[in-house]
Every structure is written in structure tokens, then in C-alpha cells.
Design a protein around this motif. Structure first.
Motif, short mmCIF file in Angstrom:
data_model
loop_
_atom_site.label_atom_id
_atom_site.label_comp_id
_atom_site.label_asym_id
_atom_site.label_seq_id
_atom_site.Cartn_x
_atom_site.Cartn_y
_atom_site.Cartn_z
N GLY A 1 0.81 -1.21 0.00
CA GLY A 1 0.00 0.00 0.00
C GLY A 1 0.85 1.26 0.00
O GLY A 1 0.51 2.26 -0.65
N LEU A 2 1.96 1.22 0.72
CA LEU A 2 2.88 2.37 0.73
C LEU A 2 3.46 2.59 -0.66
O LEU A 2 3.54 3.73 -1.13
N PHE A 3 3.87 1.51 -1.33
CA PHE A 3 4.38 1.65 -2.69
C PHE A 3 3.32 2.25 -3.61
O PHE A 3 3.63 3.07 -4.48
N ALA A 4 2.07 1.84 -3.41
CA ALA A 4 0.99 2.36 -4.25
C ALA A 4 0.79 3.85 -4.05
O ALA A 4 0.51 4.58 -5.01
N LEU A 5 0.95 4.32 -2.81
CA LEU A 5 0.79 5.76 -2.55
C LEU A 5 1.97 6.56 -3.09
O LEU A 5 1.80 7.70 -3.55
N ARG A 6 3.15 5.99 -3.03
CA ARG A 6 4.35 6.71 -3.48
C ARG A 6 4.39 6.87 -4.99
O ARG A 6 4.89 7.86 -5.51
N ASP A 7 3.91 5.88 -5.71
CA ASP A 7 4.01 5.89 -7.17
C ASP A 7 2.74 5.34 -7.78
O ASP A 7 2.74 4.24 -8.33
N PRO A 8 1.64 6.10 -7.67
CA PRO A 8 0.36 5.56 -8.16
C PRO A 8 0.31 5.53 -9.69
O PRO A 8 0.37 6.58 -10.34
N PRO A 9 0.23 4.34 -10.30
CA PRO A 9 0.12 4.27 -11.76
C PRO A 9 -1.33 4.44 -12.21
O PRO A 9 -2.25 4.47 -11.40
N LEU A 10 -1.52 4.52 -13.51
CA LEU A 10 -2.86 4.58 -14.06
C LEU A 10 -3.36 3.14 -14.21
O LEU A 10 -2.81 2.36 -14.99
N ASP A 11 -4.38 2.77 -13.47
CA ASP A 11 -4.89 1.40 -13.47
C ASP A 11 -6.32 1.38 -13.98
O ASP A 11 -7.02 2.39 -13.96
N ASP A 12 -6.74 0.18 -14.42
CA ASP A 12 -8.17 0.01 -14.67
C ASP A 12 -8.89 -0.08 -13.33
O ASP A 12 -8.26 -0.13 -12.26
N ALA A 13 -10.20 -0.10 -13.36
CA ALA A 13 -10.99 -0.04 -12.13
C ALA A 13 -10.71 -1.23 -11.22
O ALA A 13 -10.66 -1.08 -10.00
N HIS A 14 -10.52 -2.40 -11.81
CA HIS A 14 -10.28 -3.61 -11.00
C HIS A 14 -8.95 -3.49 -10.25
O HIS A 14 -8.91 -3.70 -9.03
N ARG A 15 -7.90 -3.13 -10.94
CA ARG A 15 -6.59 -3.03 -10.29
C ARG A 15 -6.58 -1.86 -9.31
O ARG A 15 -5.95 -1.93 -8.25
N ALA A 16 -7.29 -0.79 -9.63
CA ALA A 16 -7.37 0.34 -8.70
C ALA A 16 -8.04 -0.08 -7.40
O ALA A 16 -7.62 0.33 -6.31
N ALA A 17 -9.06 -0.92 -7.47
CA ALA A 17 -9.74 -1.39 -6.27
C ALA A 17 -8.81 -2.28 -5.44
O ALA A 17 -8.79 -2.21 -4.21
N LEU A 18 -8.02 -3.13 -6.12
CA LEU A 18 -7.06 -3.97 -5.41
C LEU A 18 -6.02 -3.11 -4.70
O LEU A 18 -5.67 -3.36 -3.54
N ARG A 19 -5.54 -2.10 -5.40
CA ARG A 19 -4.53 -1.22 -4.80
C ARG A 19 -5.10 -0.48 -3.60
O ARG A 19 -4.43 -0.31 -2.58
N GLN A 20 -6.37 -0.05 -3.69
CA GLN A 20 -6.98 0.66 -2.56
C GLN A 20 -7.11 -0.25 -1.36
O GLN A 20 -6.95 0.20 -0.21
N SER A 21 -7.37 -1.53 -1.59
CA SER A 21 -7.46 -2.46 -0.45
C SER A 21 -6.13 -2.57 0.26
O SER A 21 -6.09 -2.73 1.50
#
Length: 322
Positions: free
Chosen positions: A164-184
Motif C-alpha cells: 500500500g505504501l508503494f501504491a501511494l508513493r508511485d500511483p500508476p494509471l490502473d483500470d478499475a479492478h486493479r485500482a480497487a485492489l490497490r486501494q485495499s
């Protein structure tokens, strides 16, 4: 302004308890220890830029600053009771205090935990919380009781928070499914769930316990050091969430589970004859657990791959002054 901020914190975090004789508002709190209980105390500090990213939501900081401390109580098998807060702010920010206190109170309310005192001052953003909890005499869980032959267990899943920390530091452009996984995964970082009920349930069953804050390898290492034993860890057994595996793959998710911090799960040891009882007890409170290792003669944590060979390690855990 300082006293208005304190008043607002008191309004939002007030929790009626008979053992709080005098709480916020005086030079000190007056607290009554319940008869037949021992007191467990813990304190943690979170510093902007070291423990959380600038711009983190105030409510998330309020929740997490308490959660990391409740996780320490959980690892000791203690029932939460009281907390104290030292809040250092760059400026008198009423909106920040409002959000912080709301997040803190959301989690505190689950345990009837009362904020009984603290301090506010000016400086770089820094949050220190001290918590106090109760255990029956002689029943506190520690890091020093593991014995050769014990099984090593963990609650929940590992590695999500650092991902989750990596996701906040470098948020890529994801589709809705991957974005939901990253938010979890981000949610696991910003709103950890301390395993208080599990810690209490493990009294009299676990021989040693630690919360996984610095990473599994580091924290299981604390049990090994304190108990003067070693551990043989089976890497393939590490519990990892579907989101972590899908986003990071099997190999990388394994390294994150081994070394990633901020999990706030429990790692504990149990004699083989008690494993079934522990499984039943934790299942009864809805807490998943996984066997990952065995305590052996020796020192330190030795990680084995599925074929029995030594597992390569690329992430070893958090060290505060490394």
C-alpha cells in the motif's frame, strides 16, 4: 487556541469509565486500577516523513496512531483501557485536530478506551500515543517463552501494508479492478486492525507473542532472541492476500510478506498439542491464522523455499536507526 484544541479533542474522545476518576483537564489523570489485574503499558511515536507520508488524511492518522499501540497491547494479551496523547503540530490547525480526533475516537470507541490526558505543542508533525491495558496476574504474553518444538503461527495476511505504501508513493494509471485492489492494500496501511481479541484469546495458550510491526523476519527474530531459540520458516506457507499476489506476483509478494512492516498482525508460538485448540479458539472470533514455522535449537530465523533450499531474502524489515 491550544486550549480550544484540547477541549475539542476531549469532546470527541470522551469515554465514560468508572476507573477514570479524573481525566483531561488537570495537571494529571487520576485512574483506579481494577482489583486483581496487572497493568500493561506501551507507547509509540509517528513522525511525518518517517512513519507516514505528508498529506496523509488526519482521520487516518488518528486511527493509526492508536491502532499501532493497541497492537502492542494485543501482543501482550491485554484489554485496552486508557490512552494519553502528545500532539505536535506545525500550526494550530482546528480542521486537522477535528479529523484526527474523529479517527482516533472511531477506534477507541470499539474498546471503551478513554483518552485521559496528554499534551499539545508546536513543531514538526509528530504523534505520540501511550496506552494502558489490563491482564490477569501472570497471564501477559511475552517474547521470551517460545520452546523448541513449538509451532509458529501468524494471524491474517502479510505484506499488504508495504505494498500500500508503494501504491501511494508511485500511483500508476490502473483500470478499475486493479485500482480497487490497490486501494485495499492502501487501506491496510492507513487503517490497520489491531488483533486485540486474538491477543486476549491467546492467554494461557501461546508461549510467546509479538506484533508484526517491523516485518515478519525482524519480529519473529525478536521472539527467537528473547527465547534463545531459532526458527525454521517455510516461505511457501506465508499467508498473502489475493490482491497482493495479483498485483505483485508470487516472488515479489513473498519478499513483501517476509520483510514488509506495518502489518500489525500477531506472530505467536504454540506447543503442538495446543494447535487444534488455538485454531478453534481463533476461528470462533473470526480471526484467520496460518502455521508458518517451527521453533528449533539454534538462533535466528532460517527461511526455506518449497524444495528445502535456503530462500533468498531481499527485504529484511524495518530498522529505526539503520
Amino acid at each position: 487556541m491550544e486550549f480550544r484544541l484540547i477541549d475539542r479533542i476531549r469532546e470527541l474522545t470522551g469515554q465514560p469509565r468508572d476507573d477514570v476518576k479524573l481525566g483531561i483537564g488537570d495537571d494529571g489523570a487520576v485512574l483506579a486500577m481494577p482489583a486483581g489485574r496487572e497493568l500493561v503499558m506501551a507507547i509509540d511515536t509517528m513522525v511525518e516523513g518517517t512513519h507516514f507520508l505528508p498529506g496523509t488524511a488526519a482521520a487516518d492518522l488518528g486511527w493509526k496512531s492508536l491502532a499501532v499501540n493497541l497492537s502492542d497491547l494485543a501482543a501482550m494479551g491485554a484489554e485496552p483501557a486508557w490512552a494519553m496523547l502528545a500532539l505536535t503540530l506545525p500550526r494550530a490547525d482546528a480542521d486537522f485536530v477535528e479529523g484526527f480526533a474523529e479517527g482516533f475516537a472511531q477506534l477507541a470507541g470499539r474498546y471503551r478506551l478513554a483518552l485521559v490526558g496528554g499534551d499539545t505543542t508546536g513543531g514538526p508533525l509528530c504523534l505520540s500515543v501511550a496506552v494502558h491495558g489490563f491482564v490477569p496476574p501472570g497471564q501477559a504474553l511475552t517474547r521470551t517463552g517460545a520452546r523448541i518444538g513449538d509451532e509458529v503461527m501468524v494471524t491474517g495476511t502479510l505484506g499488504d501494508a508495504v505494498a500500500g505504501l508503494f501504491a501511494l508513493r508511485d500511483p500508476p494509471l490502473d483500470d478499475a479492478h486493479r485500482a480497487a485492489l490497490r486501494q485495499s492494500l492502501v487501506d491496510r496501511l492507513t487503517r490497520p486492525e489491531p488483533r486485540v481479541a486474538a491477543g486476549i484469546a491467546l492467554r494461557g495458550l501461546a508461549t510467546a507473542c509479538v506484533d508484526i510491526s517491523d516485518g515478519l523476519l525482524a519480529d519473529l527474530g525478536h521472539i527467537c532472541e528473547g527465547s534463545r531459540v531459532g526458527a525454521e520458516l517455510e516461505a511457501s506457507q506465508l499467508p498473502r492476500s489475493a490482491a497482493l499476489r495479483e498485483l505483485h506476483g508470487d516472488d515479489e509478494s513473498l519478499q513483501l510478506a517476509l520483510g514488509g512492516g506495518d502489518n500489525y498482525e500477531l506472530c505467536f508460538t504454540v506447543p503442538p498439542e495446543r494447535v487444534a485448540q488455538v485454531q478453534s479458539t481463533l476461528a470462533g472470533i473470526g480471526c484467520p491464522m496460518t502455521r508458518i514455522a517451527r521453533i528449533v535449537d539454534g538462533a535466528g530465523v532460517h527461511v526455506r523455499a518449497a524444495d528445502g533450499s535456503p530462500q533468498a531474502i531481499t527485504m529484511k524489515g524495518w530498522e529505526h536507526f539503520a
